[in-house]
Design a protein around this motif. Structure first.
Motif, PDB file in Angstrom:
ATOM      1  N   ARG A   1       0.856  -1.178   0.000  1.00 46.15           N
ATOM      2  CA  ARG A   1       0.000   0.000   0.000  1.00 46.15           C
ATOM      3  C   ARG A   1       0.899   1.237   0.000  1.00 46.15           C
ATOM      4  O   ARG A   1       1.952   1.258   0.666  1.00 46.15           O
ATOM      5  CB  ARG A   1      -0.879  -0.021   1.248  1.00 46.15           C
ATOM      6  CG  ARG A   1      -1.673   1.258   1.519  1.00 46.15           C
ATOM      7  CD  ARG A   1      -2.609   1.033   2.710  1.00 46.15           C
ATOM      8  NE  ARG A   1      -3.279   2.251   3.151  1.00 46.15           N
ATOM      9  CZ  ARG A   1      -4.306   2.821   2.537  1.00 46.15           C
ATOM     10  NH1 ARG A   1      -4.767   2.286   1.423  1.00 46.15           N
ATOM     11  NH2 ARG A   1      -4.885   3.902   3.015  1.00 46.15           N
TER      12      ARG A   1
ATOM     13  N   ASP B   1      -3.101   0.423  -4.480  1.00 46.42           N
ATOM     14  CA  ASP B   1      -3.792   0.667  -3.221  1.00 46.42           C
ATOM     15  C   ASP B   1      -3.078   1.858  -2.590  1.00 46.42           C
ATOM     16  O   ASP B   1      -1.998   1.707  -2.005  1.00 46.42           O
ATOM     17  CB  ASP B   1      -3.689  -0.568  -2.326  1.00 46.42           C
ATOM     18  CG  ASP B   1      -4.254  -0.331  -0.925  1.00 46.42           C
ATOM     19  OD1 ASP B   1      -4.940   0.688  -0.718  1.00 46.42           O
ATOM     20  OD2 ASP B   1      -3.983  -1.163  -0.029  1.00 46.42           O
TER      21      ASP B   1
ATOM     22  N   VAL C   1      -3.210   6.136  -0.923  1.00 48.59           N
ATOM     23  CA  VAL C   1      -3.881   7.295  -0.355  1.00 48.59           C
ATOM     24  C   VAL C   1      -2.906   8.461  -0.361  1.00 48.59           C
ATOM     25  O   VAL C   1      -1.701   8.269  -0.153  1.00 48.59           O
ATOM     26  CB  VAL C   1      -4.387   7.009   1.081  1.00 48.59           C
ATOM     27  CG1 VAL C   1      -3.239   6.699   2.034  1.00 48.59           C
ATOM     28  CG2 VAL C   1      -5.225   8.168   1.620  1.00 48.59           C
TER      29      VAL C   1
ATOM     30  N   GLN D   1      -8.629   5.196   0.505  1.00 47.10           N
ATOM     31  CA  GLN D   1      -7.932   5.537  -0.727  1.00 47.10           C
ATOM     32  C   GLN D   1      -8.319   6.949  -1.163  1.00 47.10           C
ATOM     33  O   GLN D   1      -9.205   7.567  -0.595  1.00 47.10           O
ATOM     34  CB  GLN D   1      -8.255   4.528  -1.827  1.00 47.10           C
ATOM     35  CG  GLN D   1      -7.761   3.120  -1.519  1.00 47.10           C
ATOM     36  CD  GLN D   1      -7.979   2.157  -2.679  1.00 47.10           C
ATOM     37  OE1 GLN D   1      -8.793   2.392  -3.556  1.00 47.10           O
ATOM     38  NE2 GLN D   1      -7.216   1.067  -2.679  1.00 47.10           N
TER      39      GLN D   1
END
Length: 329
Positions: free
Chosen positions: A100, A148, A150, A216
């Motif tokens: 991530r 994945d 953010v 996200q």
């Protein structure tokens, strides 16, 4: 959880490293350009293939990118803030680690906003300077990567370790000089702007929360409250015990300083009389960070999706900034 932290020696990165190391469930590896990094690698010049091989060997579950440039021309900012992120995204796409990505963005990506308003994540970004443009391009790369991922859009970070070239750092240094020389009057410029200051330790908490979450997209990280720099100066004077008079100089802020430090920049000669040339010195933008006179974050998404709220108020942040400045007296 194995975490790869990029940019651990930066202003935000240092506190992110401390926060992650305090979690016994985290196994941290630092990657960066400095000698004290666990692994030396320059994102701006290194190849995605080399980074992919490292990711496959370490196999992190989360990659946190705090690296980037806050000074320099458009070319340097693009290399370190945009090309570097493209390298990270491409390496993660090629790698089998499935990590991530938590990318540190900046409130300067939004550009100017309407006074009195709060900027939410669905606002159309209109950065007003090269730093904001380079960071927005990085955000778009992350969002379009299919990873994945953010992006935490951090507004104006403050607190211990605040760089001397930032608005609050320069303010503290001017006050230190005034107290050291016994000046009973401090002349400051560019105090009319309002910015959303958030303590760097709260930013680190948000990064930790984002690493553990499934959220996200883009999430604002700020205090949710715009503070006039003039009021911050008054609070700093009270914290420092400075009893002199604060006088605001006329005119716009001084020439552009480090654009990544979102907020106005005081004149280079802050605390000293202006020369005639300062009155006519050109400025690249109405405000050096390209964000105009007002910026305030809407932080409801961080609350709802990360369970995060700021805990440290600006007075505490300023007290810590002053403690470091006072050690130089």
């Amino acid at each position: 959880m194995r975490v790869l932290l990029i940019g651990a020696n930066g202003y935000i990165g240092r506190y992110v490293a401390d926060r992650l190391l305090a979690d016994p469930a985290v196994q941290l590896t630092a990657l960066g350009r400095g000698d004290d990094a666990d692994v030396r690698f320059d994102l701006a010049s290194g190849s995605p293939g080399a980074l992919t091989r490292f990711l496959d060997a370490v196999h992190p579950g989360v990659v946190v990118n705090c690296a980037g440039a806050t000074r320099g021309g458009a070319r340097d900012l693009t290399r370190h803030n945009t090309v570097a992120v493209a390298t990270v995204c491409e390496a993660l796409r090629r790698s089998g680690c499935g990590a991530r990505l938590v990318q540190i963005g900046c409130g300067a990506e939004y550009g100017p906003s309407q006074p009195g308003s709060s900027t939410a994540e669905d606002a159309v970004p209109r950065p007003g300077g090269p730093y904001g443009v380079s960071k927005l391009a990085a955000t778009e790369l992350v969002l379009g990567s299919g990873l994945d991922a953010v992006v935490l859009r951090v507004f104006s970070p403050a607190g211990p370790g605040t760089p001397a070239g930032s608005p609050l750092g320069r303010l503290a240094e001017a006050m230190r000089r005034a107290m050291q020389s016994g000046d009973g009057e401090l002349k400051l410029g560019g105090l009319g702007v309002q910015r959303d200051f958030v303590d760097v330790r709260d930013v680190a908490r948000a990064v930790h929360a984002a690493s553990l979450s499934a959220a996200q997209g883009v999430i604002n990280i700020g205090s949710g409250r715009a503070i006039r720099l003039r009021d911050a100066a008054g609070t700093l004077a009270r914290v420092a015990g400075y009893g002199g008079a604060l006088h605001e100089l006329d005119g716009p802020p001084g020439p552009p300083g480090p654009p990544g430090l979102t907020g106005p920049h005081l004149r280079p000669t802050i605390g000293h009389p202006r020369t005639e040339s300062e009155h006519t010195a050109p400025v690249a933008y109405p405000y050096p960070d390209g964000c105009g006179s007002w910026q305030q974050a809407d932080v409801r998404t961080a609350r709802d999706r990360l369970g995060w709220r700021p805990r440290i108020n600006l007075e505490e942040s300023l007290a810590d900034i002053w403690m470091e400045a006072a050690c130089r007296i």
